[in-house]
Structures are given as C-alpha cells and as structure tokens.
Design an enzyme around this catalytic site. Structure first.
Site, PDB file in Angstrom:
ATOM      1  N   HIS A 114     -19.406  36.560  23.272  1.00  0.00           N
ATOM      2  CA  HIS A 114     -19.412  35.207  22.727  1.00  0.00           C
ATOM      3  C   HIS A 114     -19.457  34.167  23.850  1.00  0.00           C
ATOM      4  O   HIS A 114     -20.245  33.213  23.807  1.00  0.00           O
ATOM      5  CB  HIS A 114     -18.148  35.028  21.880  1.00  0.00           C
ATOM      6  CG  HIS A 114     -18.126  33.749  21.138  1.00  0.00           C
ATOM      7  ND1 HIS A 114     -18.865  33.560  19.996  1.00  0.00           N
ATOM      8  CD2 HIS A 114     -17.459  32.597  21.374  1.00  0.00           C
ATOM      9  CE1 HIS A 114     -18.668  32.332  19.577  1.00  0.00           C
ATOM     10  NE2 HIS A 114     -17.808  31.730  20.387  1.00  0.00           N
ATOM     11  N   TYR A 145      -2.488  20.015  32.557  1.00  0.00           N
ATOM     12  CA  TYR A 145      -1.911  19.626  31.277  1.00  0.00           C
ATOM     13  C   TYR A 145      -0.800  18.586  31.367  1.00  0.00           C
ATOM     14  O   TYR A 145      -0.457  17.961  30.370  1.00  0.00           O
ATOM     15  CB  TYR A 145      -1.397  20.854  30.525  1.00  0.00           C
ATOM     16  CG  TYR A 145      -2.527  21.745  30.051  1.00  0.00           C
ATOM     17  CD1 TYR A 145      -3.281  21.395  28.936  1.00  0.00           C
ATOM     18  CD2 TYR A 145      -2.850  22.909  30.731  1.00  0.00           C
ATOM     19  CE1 TYR A 145      -4.332  22.199  28.509  1.00  0.00           C
ATOM     20  CE2 TYR A 145      -3.902  23.709  30.315  1.00  0.00           C
ATOM     21  CZ  TYR A 145      -4.637  23.352  29.206  1.00  0.00           C
ATOM     22  OH  TYR A 145      -5.674  24.129  28.796  1.00  0.00           O
ATOM     23  N   ARG A 167      -2.466  25.139  38.673  1.00  0.00           N
ATOM     24  CA  ARG A 167      -3.586  24.288  38.245  1.00  0.00           C
ATOM     25  C   ARG A 167      -3.486  23.946  36.763  1.00  0.00           C
ATOM     26  O   ARG A 167      -3.794  22.831  36.363  1.00  0.00           O
ATOM     27  CB  ARG A 167      -4.913  25.006  38.506  1.00  0.00           C
ATOM     28  CG  ARG A 167      -5.445  24.742  39.891  1.00  0.00           C
ATOM     29  CD  ARG A 167      -6.648  25.619  40.164  1.00  0.00           C
ATOM     30  NE  ARG A 167      -7.334  25.145  41.361  1.00  0.00           N
ATOM     31  CZ  ARG A 167      -8.269  24.227  41.367  1.00  0.00           C
ATOM     32  NH1 ARG A 167      -8.638  23.664  40.233  1.00  0.00           N
ATOM     33  NH2 ARG A 167      -8.849  23.844  42.491  1.00  0.00           N
ATOM     34  N   ASN A 168      -3.053  24.937  35.967  1.00  0.00           N
ATOM     35  CA  ASN A 168      -2.842  24.663  34.545  1.00  0.00           C
ATOM     36  C   ASN A 168      -1.831  23.538  34.378  1.00  0.00           C
ATOM     37  O   ASN A 168      -2.040  22.601  33.594  1.00  0.00           O
ATOM     38  CB  ASN A 168      -2.292  25.906  33.829  1.00  0.00           C
ATOM     39  CG  ASN A 168      -3.376  26.898  33.470  1.00  0.00           C
ATOM     40  OD1 ASN A 168      -4.561  26.591  33.607  1.00  0.00           O
ATOM     41  ND2 ASN A 168      -2.979  28.073  33.037  1.00  0.00           N
ATOM     42  N   GLY A 192      -7.602  32.861  33.001  1.00  0.00           N
ATOM     43  CA  GLY A 192      -6.716  32.640  34.152  1.00  0.00           C
ATOM     44  C   GLY A 192      -5.344  33.281  33.986  1.00  0.00           C
ATOM     45  O   GLY A 192      -4.895  34.038  34.855  1.00  0.00           O
ATOM     46  N   ARG A 247      -7.162  30.265  24.179  1.00  0.00           N
ATOM     47  CA  ARG A 247      -6.889  28.876  24.562  1.00  0.00           C
ATOM     48  C   ARG A 247      -6.143  28.215  23.427  1.00  0.00           C
ATOM     49  O   ARG A 247      -6.618  28.180  22.296  1.00  0.00           O
ATOM     50  CB  ARG A 247      -8.193  28.146  24.894  1.00  0.00           C
ATOM     51  CG  ARG A 247      -8.632  28.436  26.310  1.00  0.00           C
ATOM     52  CD  ARG A 247     -10.054  28.118  26.568  1.00  0.00           C
ATOM     53  NE  ARG A 247     -10.936  29.044  25.866  1.00  0.00           N
ATOM     54  CZ  ARG A 247     -12.239  29.044  26.008  1.00  0.00           C
ATOM     55  NH1 ARG A 247     -12.822  28.177  26.798  1.00  0.00           N
ATOM     56  NH2 ARG A 247     -12.978  29.898  25.363  1.00  0.00           N
TER      57      ARG A 247
HETATM   58  N1  LIG Z   1       0.823  24.211  31.474  1.00  0.00           N
HETATM   59  C1  LIG Z   1       0.270  24.356  30.271  1.00  0.00           C
HETATM   60  N2  LIG Z   1       0.516  23.488  29.282  1.00  0.00           N
HETATM   61  C2  LIG Z   1      -0.050  23.630  28.068  1.00  0.00           C
HETATM   62  N3  LIG Z   1      -0.896  24.641  27.742  1.00  0.00           N
HETATM   63  C3  LIG Z   1      -1.181  25.527  28.698  1.00  0.00           C
HETATM   64  C4  LIG Z   1      -0.633  25.446  29.997  1.00  0.00           C
HETATM   65  N4  LIG Z   1      -1.079  26.492  30.726  1.00  0.00           N
HETATM   66  C5  LIG Z   1      -1.902  27.181  29.901  1.00  0.00           C
HETATM   67  N5  LIG Z   1      -1.977  26.629  28.702  1.00  0.00           N
HETATM   68  C6  LIG Z   1      -2.749  27.110  27.529  1.00  0.00           C
HETATM   69  O1  LIG Z   1      -3.047  28.470  27.745  1.00  0.00           O
HETATM   70  C7  LIG Z   1      -4.446  28.691  27.692  1.00  0.00           C
HETATM   71  C8  LIG Z   1      -4.841  29.774  28.657  1.00  0.00           C
HETATM   72  O2  LIG Z   1      -4.715  29.382  29.960  1.00  0.00           O
HETATM   73  P1  LIG Z   1      -5.608  30.054  31.058  1.00  0.00           P
HETATM   74  O3  LIG Z   1      -5.548  31.498  30.849  1.00  0.00           O
HETATM   75  O4  LIG Z   1      -5.209  29.556  32.379  1.00  0.00           O
HETATM   76  O5  LIG Z   1      -7.045  29.623  30.645  1.00  0.00           O
HETATM   77  P2  LIG Z   1      -7.886  28.341  31.035  1.00  0.00           P
HETATM   78  O6  LIG Z   1      -7.102  27.591  32.046  1.00  0.00           O
HETATM   79  O7  LIG Z   1      -9.109  28.941  31.579  1.00  0.00           O
HETATM   80  O8  LIG Z   1      -8.077  27.638  29.761  1.00  0.00           O
HETATM   81  C9  LIG Z   1      -5.026  27.362  28.018  1.00  0.00           C
HETATM   82  O9  LIG Z   1      -6.301  27.244  27.458  1.00  0.00           O
HETATM   83  C10 LIG Z   1      -4.066  26.397  27.384  1.00  0.00           C
HETATM   84  O10 LIG Z   1      -4.352  26.256  26.044  1.00  0.00           O
HETATM   85 MG   LIG Z   2      -6.233  28.183  33.731  1.00  0.00          MG
END
Ligand SMILES: Nc1ncnc2c1ncn2[C@@H]1O[C@H](COP(=O)(O)OP(=O)(O)O)[C@@H](O)[C@H]1O
Ligand SMILES: [Mg+2]
Length: 444
Positions: free
Chosen positions: A234, A353, A348-349, A410, A396
């Site tokens: 997908h 966010y 980075r997340n 990630g 996500r």
């Molecule tokens: N610090 C955060 N606050 C809120 N949601 C988060 C956070 N970290 C991750 N997420 C949620 O978890 C999902 C998966 O994160 P990740 O595996 O890093 O994928 P990506 O960053 O590629 O979207 C993100 O799409 C988001 O919805």
């Molecule tokens: Mg990420």
C-alpha cells in the site's frame, strides 16, 4: 492403526492374559487343594439325606418320597435309597440283594451316606447311597478339572477387547495431535487441540497446551507478516503511482520549461520510495535477529547529547526547545547505528509533535547496570489504547496530516533495535499533557 496402538495393544494383551491366567490357575489349584471345595456335591447330598432322615424319623414317608423324587437325576449327584422294614425302596427302585447287604454293613459301621433310622413308631428305615454311585461321585469330584475351555476363551476374548479398547484410548490423543500438526502444516493456523482432549491433565494435555500456544504464536506472526506485506504494498503504491503520473504527463506534453519541476517531483518520489525500502530493510534485518550487527563500545549519554543537539537546532526553527539532562556516562557495547536511529526517531517525534513554544525534555540517568532515558513532550499525546500499537509498523495514530511525512516505521524500528539490545521501550501519557517515551537499556 498406528504402531503405538499395536505396541499398547500387545503389552496390555500380555498383561491381561498373564493376570487372568494366574487367576484361573490359582482358582483351579484352590479347588483342587481344598477338600471342602471338592466335596461340594457331597455336602448337598448330606443335606438332603438329613432332610429325608428327619421325615422318616416321624414316619412321614410322603415327605421323604417327595424329597427323593425332587432330587435331580444326574451322574454327579446320586440319589439316596430308602429301604423300609420290607426291604422295599420308597420309590420302588430295584435293588440287588448284595447292594442291600453292603448298605446294611456300611450303616452298621456308620460309614458316610449310610444311616439306619428308627422311627418313633418303631419302624426301621435304611437310608443310603449305593456304593457304586458314591464311588462315581467321589471320582468325579477328584478327577474333574474345572472346565478349561470356557473360562480361557472368555478370558482371551475379554483381554482382546480390553486391550484393544485401552490401546485405542492410549493412542487417541496422539492421533489427535498428529491430526493437529497436519492441519497446521497445511496452513490451518487456527487449529487448536487442548479443548478436544477434555478434562485430562497429564503430559499429553500439556503437550496439547504447548501446541495451542505455538499455533497461536504462529497465527499472530503470520497475521502480522501478512498485514506488513499489505501495508508495504500500500505504501509503495502511492509514490509509484505519482511517479507514473509525472512520467506520463512529461511524455504527453514534453514542455522543456516544465521539465525541471517534473524531474524534481520524480526525484522526490524516488527518494521517498528509497527511504521506505531502506527502513523496511532495517526492520527486516532486525526481525531476522541482530546477530550480524557490528557492535562497538560507545558512550550512550554522549550519543544522546549529540542527537539532542541536532534536534535542538531543528526545533528552534519552529520556536520549540529541546532540554537535555544526564548524569555521568554510560559506556556499552552496542550496535551504535541502530541505537542512534532509535533515539533519533523518538526525539524527532517529540520535536515534531510538541506544541509550538513548548519544550522537549530528555533525561538520561543510570541505575545499577541500566540506563534509563525519558523523552517527554507537550504535544497532543496518544490515546491510551494506542500506546502499545504505536510501536507496530505503519501505525500512525490519529492521522490528521501533521504526521504524514513519516511511514510509521520509526517506532517499530526503534522498539526492535532496543529489544535486540535486551532493553525495553514504552510510551505513557505525560502529567500535564503530552507523551513520555521511556527507554531502558542494560550495559550488557
Ligand atoms: N511524541 C509523540 N506524540 C504524539 N504522537 C506520537 C509521538 N510519537 C509518535 N507518535 C505517533 O506514533 C506514530 C508512529 O510513529 P513513528 O513510528 O515514529 O512513525 P512516523 O514518525 O514515521 O509517523 C506517529 O505517526 C504518531 O501518530
Ligand atoms: Mg517517527
């Protein structure tokens, strides 16, 4: 029928036959050895003779005759004779003079089964069993072995039946297990067997429990792989479709003025596909086990500080802040590149966010031989029920556009990287809003 059935069958048959044989042998020996058992017929005869004698003592010849008539005619149980004063048998049976004479002799000598009765009216009766009959009866009792064919045949038949039944019962769960393994091998991963074994609690039922556990894990694993394959296809489809569209457009209208922007778009999509494939490869490598990952001695606190520094640079551009605090150092032999990617993604997340104007707090401290890291932000956080799932590939949470840049791989990579180092990662709601990701790693 399998080999196990025949083994059980033969062992049980042998066991039952020997046991039954012993019982029959012992019974015969007992019958043979204990005299009372041998003269059971004689006891019966004595009893009826006593009854006849009592009747005669009161001259009740009617009753005595009835008793004698009712006595079964068989060679094993001779019928007693009763001779009255006129030397005539009560039942009118003929008697040789010699037999009568010898009966009188026996009665005078109080021999068994010969009796002289004087009634209350003064009549005399001679009650006796003929010598030849008595001899025959005793001979029968001595010689006659227990009829062997009937009990032995019955014993063999019962042994066969019992052995077959027990062997069938013993082999049944094995047959069921074999069936279940075959089902599993044929791809029916939903096969379970513990329930069909009923209430038994033994090694077989434990084995069945292990089988069910294994089948469940296989089912989960295969399900996860299928989902992953579906998600990968997908995810690959969208950039490839956009690539195709861009190429098609360029072919239709080969406008040199727009060539640059078309090429730029194509390049963007190629980079996106390349990134996705790269992340998938990393994930696949981690799933297969990190045995091949080169390990080096690294100070993880220093590694975190470097990532935090880079993130701070990026965050500042959006009016956010990254604060890093740590005590001492934590040197461990690790796959540095993998852990770098794991930490970087989590941080980075958080930067991505966390709300504008807020700050991301990174804390690292060691206790014993464990390094504990927390990365906390002031973003929207994650619903309680998604705190576990967010570590699954392509997941996500609450997709609303702001997280669209990533593939959702990630955290999946981060979790596998950390777990392959014997560590643990989890996400929790932060007091006052936001998300707190906790990582613990052993020194190894
Ligand atoms: N610090 C955060 N606050 C809120 N949601 C988060 C956070 N970290 C991750 N997420 C949620 O978890 C999902 C998966 O994160 P990740 O595996 O890093 O994928 P990506 O960053 O590629 O979207 C993100 O799409 C988001 O919805
Ligand atoms: Mg990420």
């Amino acid at each position: 029928m399998g080999r196990l059935f025949w083994k059980c069958f033969l062992i049980l048959l042998l066991f039952i036959t020997v046991t039954v044989g012993c019982i029959i042998g012992a019974t015969s020996l007992w019958r043979w050895a204990v005299p009372e058992q041998r003269s059971f017929e004689a006891e019966k005869l004595a009893l009826v003779q006593q009854g006849v004698a009592t009747a005669l003592a009161y001259d009740d010849t009617r009753s005595a005759r009835r008793m004698l008539q009712g006595w079964p005619q068989s060679s094993e149980l001779p019928s007693p004779y009763v001779v009255d004063d006129n030397d005539r048998d009560l039942l009118g049976r003929p008697l040789a003079a010699t037999e009568l004479a010898s009966a009188r002799r026996h009665a005078a000598a109080s021999a068994p089964f010969s009796q002289l009765i004087r009634s209350e009216n003064g009549h005399r009766y001679l009650l006796f069993v003929r010598g030849s009959d008595l001899q025959q009866m005793q001979q029968n009792a001595h010689i006659k072995p227990p009829p062997p064919l009937l009990p032995i045949t019955t014993a063999i038949l019962i042994s066969l039946l019992c052995s077959a039944l027990l062997a069938w019962r013993a082999a049944k769960p094995i047959r069921q297990l074999r069936w279940a393994f075959r089902q599993l091998a044929n791809g029916r991963l939903e096969t379970r067997i513990r329930g069909s074994l009923g209430r038994r609690r033994d090694e077989i039922s434990e084995l069945a429990g292990e089988f069910d556990g294994m089948a469940q894990q296989l089912q989960q694993l295969v399900g996860a792989q299928r989902r992953l394959l579906h998600d990968v296809s997908h995810e690959l489809r969208s950039p490839l479709a956009r690539l195709q569209a861009a190429i098609g457009l360029a072919r239709q209208r080969p406008d040199p003025a727009r060539l640059d922007s078309t090429l730029e778009r194509i390049e963007r999509e190629v980079v996106r596909v390349d990134t996705l494939v790269g992340e998938l490869l990393t994930l696949a490598r981690l799933e297969a086990g990190s045995g091949s990952v080169a390990r080096e001695r690294v100070d993880l606190v220093e590694l975190l500080a470097a990532i935090a520094d880079d993130a701070q640079f990026e965050a500042q551009a959006h009016g956010r802040d990254v604060r890093f605090a740590a005590d001492g150092e934590f040197v461990a032999e690790v796959g540095a590149e993998l852990l770098y990617r794991a930490f970087e993604n989590v941080i980075r997340n958080a930067v991505k966010y966390t709300a504008d104007g807020s700050s991301v707090d990174i804390l690292a401290h060691s206790s014993g031989d464990q390094l504990h890291i927390t990365v906390a932000d002031r973003g929207p956080g994650v619903p309680e029920d998604a705190l576990q799932d967010m570590f699954e590939p392509f997941l996500r949470v609450g997709e609303d556009g702001q997280g669209r840049s990533g593939f959702g791989l990630g955290l999946a990579i981060a979790r596998r990287a950390i777990e392959s180092h014997g560590g643990h990662i989890s996400a929790h709601p932060r007091d006052g809003g936001g998300l707190e990701v906790r990582i613990s790693l052993p020194a190894q």
